[in-house]
Design a protein around this motif. Structure first.
Motif, short mmCIF file in Angstrom:
data_model
loop_
_atom_site.label_atom_id
_atom_site.label_comp_id
_atom_site.label_asym_id
_atom_site.label_seq_id
_atom_site.Cartn_x
_atom_site.Cartn_y
_atom_site.Cartn_z
N GLU A 26 0.84 -1.19 0.00
CA GLU A 26 0.00 0.00 0.00
C GLU A 26 0.88 1.23 0.00
OE1 GLU A 26 -3.16 0.12 2.81
OE2 GLU A 26 -3.70 -1.97 2.47
N LEU A 27 0.32 2.29 -0.56
CA LEU A 27 1.01 3.58 -0.64
C LEU A 27 0.13 4.64 -0.01
CD1 LEU A 27 2.61 6.05 -2.03
CD2 LEU A 27 0.98 5.72 -3.88
N GLU A 28 0.73 5.50 0.76
CA GLU A 28 0.10 6.77 1.12
C GLU A 28 1.15 7.85 0.89
OE1 GLU A 28 -2.10 9.38 4.54
OE2 GLU A 28 -1.99 7.21 4.81
N ALA A 29 0.77 8.85 0.13
CA ALA A 29 1.64 9.99 -0.14
C ALA A 29 0.92 11.24 0.34
CB ALA A 29 1.96 10.10 -1.63
N ARG A 30 1.65 12.14 0.96
CA ARG A 30 1.00 13.32 1.53
C ARG A 30 1.95 14.51 1.45
NH1 ARG A 30 -3.40 13.82 5.25
NH2 ARG A 30 -3.59 11.57 5.15
N SER A 31 1.35 15.67 1.23
CA SER A 31 2.07 16.93 1.21
C SER A 31 1.26 17.96 1.98
CB SER A 31 2.25 17.39 -0.24
OG SER A 31 2.73 18.72 -0.29
N ILE A 32 1.92 18.79 2.73
CA ILE A 32 1.23 19.83 3.49
C ILE A 32 0.81 20.95 2.56
CG2 ILE A 32 1.53 21.57 5.28
CD1 ILE A 32 3.34 19.58 6.72
N GLY A 33 -0.39 21.46 2.75
CA GLY A 33 -0.89 22.57 1.95
C GLY A 33 -2.39 22.52 1.86
N GLY A 34 -2.91 21.71 0.93
CA GLY A 34 -4.34 21.54 0.78
C GLY A 34 -5.10 22.81 0.49
N LEU A 35 -6.35 22.84 0.95
CA LEU A 35 -7.22 23.99 0.72
C LEU A 35 -6.70 25.25 1.41
CD1 LEU A 35 -10.71 22.29 1.34
CD2 LEU A 35 -9.51 22.58 -0.84
N SER A 36 -5.94 25.07 2.49
CA SER A 36 -5.49 26.21 3.28
C SER A 36 -4.59 27.17 2.51
CB SER A 36 -4.77 25.74 4.55
OG SER A 36 -3.56 25.08 4.22
N VAL A 37 -3.96 26.70 1.44
CA VAL A 37 -3.06 27.56 0.68
C VAL A 37 -3.66 28.03 -0.65
CG1 VAL A 37 -0.99 26.58 1.75
CG2 VAL A 37 -1.86 25.62 -0.40
N LEU A 38 -4.90 27.64 -0.91
CA LEU A 38 -5.54 28.01 -2.17
C LEU A 38 -6.33 29.30 -2.03
CD1 LEU A 38 -6.92 24.57 -3.40
CD2 LEU A 38 -4.92 25.81 -4.26
N ASP A 39 -6.47 29.99 -3.15
CA ASP A 39 -7.35 31.14 -3.22
C ASP A 39 -8.78 30.65 -2.97
OD1 ASP A 39 -9.27 32.93 -4.84
OD2 ASP A 39 -7.40 34.10 -4.79
N PRO A 40 -9.58 31.38 -2.20
CA PRO A 40 -10.96 30.93 -1.94
C PRO A 40 -11.75 30.62 -3.21
CG PRO A 40 -10.41 32.75 -0.49
CD PRO A 40 -9.25 32.60 -1.45
N ALA A 41 -11.46 31.29 -4.30
CA ALA A 41 -12.18 31.03 -5.56
C ALA A 41 -11.87 29.64 -6.11
CB ALA A 41 -11.82 32.09 -6.60
N ASP A 42 -10.80 28.99 -5.64
CA ASP A 42 -10.42 27.67 -6.13
C ASP A 42 -10.88 26.51 -5.25
OD1 ASP A 42 -9.14 28.59 -8.42
OD2 ASP A 42 -7.23 28.87 -7.37
#
Length: 191
Positions: A26-42
């Motif tokens: 099994e694989l799990e890959a993760r990076s910090i960021g997500g919705l918190s770093v996106l422009d609200p319009a995205d």
């Protein structure tokens, strides 16, 4: 103890060998960021990304061609973007590991979003956004999120206007932004 490999480009790979299921991993890959770093319009496009990209194929393969190619392989890969991270989850037989690695690479470099997949996503989601009462659990969850987070799109479910604003170009742009640079990803393989 797991083996931890750190590459010069910033990628971290964790290998955890075990005998739980022989010939599978099994694989799990993760990076910090997500919705918190996106422009609200995205945000609405990011919420749709995992589902739409998962139903659109990769690179030059539409979903039907990709499914045909994968039909005799024991491999699966899904992506997500949540509030504080983005990532992938996958499984593969040892024999199909190369295929899983190719899917990871194409997801990060040539993900696609097609109109048919977006239309299906909207057909599934719009009824609940326009009338949450059609599903009491959904209505309860929406009310809880609205009460707790107000109108912060990062923590609430998409509105009708938000859903209707999504385009395939937006989804592809968000996926390139969140998955296009592997340098802050941690890939963990267990099996």
């Amino acid at each position: 103890d797991p083996l931890v490999l750190r590459y010069p480009n910033g990628v971290v790979v964790v290998l955890n060998t075990n005998g739980i299921v022989e010939g599978q991993f099994e694989l799990e890959a993760r990076s910090i960021g997500g919705l918190s770093v996106l422009d609200p319009a995205d945000i609405a496009a990011a919420d749709a990304a995992g589902s739409v990209v998962g139903q659109s194929g990769l690179a030059t393969y539409d979903r039907v061609s990709l499914d045909a190619y994968l039909a005799d392989k024991d491999v699966m890969l899904q992506t997500w973007i949540d509030v504080f991270s983005e990532g992938m989850y996958g499984t593969s037989s040892s024999d199909d590991a190369e295929t899983l690695f190719a899917l990871i690479h194409l997801t990060m470099t040539q993900a696609r979003a097609d109109d048919i997949a977006l239309d299906q996503y909207l057909a599934d989601e719009l009824p609940y956004a326009s009338d949450p009462s059609i599903d009491p659990s959904s209505a309860e969850f929406r009310a809880l999120l609205d009460a707790r987070y107000g109108d912060d799109a990062r923590f609430t479910l998409s509105s009708v206007d938000g859903l209707n604003s999504i385009t395939t170009d937006d989804i592809e742009r968000v996926v390139r932004d969140r998955f296009g640079d592997a340098s802050d990803f941690v890939f963990s393989f267990s099996g």
